[in-house]
Motif scaffolding. Sequence first.
Motif, mmCIF file in Angstrom:
data_model
loop_
_atom_site.group_PDB
_atom_site.id
_atom_site.type_symbol
_atom_site.label_atom_id
_atom_site.label_comp_id
_atom_site.label_asym_id
_atom_site.label_seq_id
_atom_site.Cartn_x
_atom_site.Cartn_y
_atom_site.Cartn_z
ATOM 1 N N TYR A 1 0.827 -1.204 0.000
ATOM 2 C CA TYR A 1 0.000 0.000 0.000
ATOM 3 C C TYR A 1 0.866 1.262 0.000
ATOM 4 N N VAL B 1 -11.969 8.407 5.070
ATOM 5 C CA VAL B 1 -11.581 7.491 3.992
ATOM 6 C C VAL B 1 -12.622 7.513 2.887
ATOM 7 N N SER B 2 -13.879 7.278 3.252
ATOM 8 C CA SER B 2 -14.948 7.187 2.241
ATOM 9 C C SER B 2 -15.450 8.547 1.797
ATOM 10 N N THR C 1 -9.334 12.596 1.638
ATOM 11 C CA THR C 1 -10.163 11.414 1.415
ATOM 12 C C THR C 1 -9.447 10.450 0.478
ATOM 13 N N ASN C 2 -10.001 9.261 0.344
ATOM 14 C CA ASN C 2 -9.380 8.279 -0.537
ATOM 15 C C ASN C 2 -9.765 8.481 -1.997
ATOM 16 N N THR D 1 -5.987 1.194 -2.364
ATOM 17 C CA THR D 1 -7.002 0.148 -2.366
ATOM 18 C C THR D 1 -7.684 0.081 -1.003
ATOM 19 N N GLU D 2 -9.009 0.196 -1.011
ATOM 20 C CA GLU D 2 -9.739 0.089 0.250
ATOM 21 C C GLU D 2 -9.811 -1.368 0.684
ATOM 22 N N GLN E 1 -11.634 -4.029 3.503
ATOM 23 C CA GLN E 1 -12.649 -4.304 4.509
ATOM 24 C C GLN E 1 -12.371 -5.671 5.124
ATOM 25 N N ASN F 1 -13.601 -1.108 8.046
ATOM 26 C CA ASN F 1 -12.702 -0.513 7.067
ATOM 27 C C ASN F 1 -11.310 -0.394 7.682
ATOM 28 N N THR G 1 -8.516 0.248 5.727
ATOM 29 C CA THR G 1 -7.665 0.844 4.695
ATOM 30 C C THR G 1 -6.475 1.545 5.345
ATOM 31 N N GLN H 1 -3.709 3.996 6.614
ATOM 32 C CA GLN H 1 -3.756 5.426 6.897
ATOM 33 C C GLN H 1 -2.388 6.085 6.704
#
Length: 243
Positions: A84, A165-166, A190-191, A210-211, A213, A218, A220, A222
């Motif tokens: 990531y 994030v979202s 934000t992502n 890439t998110e 879950q 979540n 993802t 940071q």
Amino acid sequence: MFSNEEIASLNDLEFSLYNYVTKNSEKVIYMRIRELADNTHVSTSSILRFCRKLNCEGFSEFKVMLKLHLNRLENTTLKSTKHYLSEFMERTMKGNFESYIEETAELVGKSNKVVFIGTGSSGILAEFGARYFSGLGKFSSFIKDPYYPINSTEMKDTTVIILSVSGETDNTIKLAKLFKDRGSRIVSITNSKNCTIANMSDINIAYYVTEVQLNETNITTQIPVIYIIEETAHVIRKNSQQN
């Protein structure tokens, strides 16, 4: 697998079934309805009502849904943090990423007040961001309580940095609107740029990783957010020393 609405609809007897199923999922997928009834001391008709409340026609369909859920959990693979990090670094080399940081630093440097906002893991980073900015000479505060009262009308010289994030968290959107209505400038991290909070912002910094879950949580990375916060703070300090 079970939504909050479905769980809330269960009565005491059905809730005992829910607790048994969640603790013994690996066994339940191979049970017959009579076996589950004997193990939970409820009737087969109660089990069928339980299944229907979870949008399943019967016990067989419920077992299929439960097995698919378990398979999804088993097949969830987490990539190395290095993956990531390299994904993020590759994307920062393209486009106007650094220019957004410079623009944010200039805006924050001219503001009398700086407020970081976030909930959940973003709330933890909002606290970190406020502390980091303050440590480098730009006093900042943070809000990680989505119900924090915003009653002051003296917000026109405030820059609000929103972490999400979202970019679609309802309570965060409400806070953003409150500050925006009071004349604050909004910077969002934000992502993706394709979200509500990004569209509400004066400046948006999107990091596009890439998110991920896991168990409906979540997780993802940071790392990009930490980089953006720290780099922005350093640019603010550099600008202040040059003026």
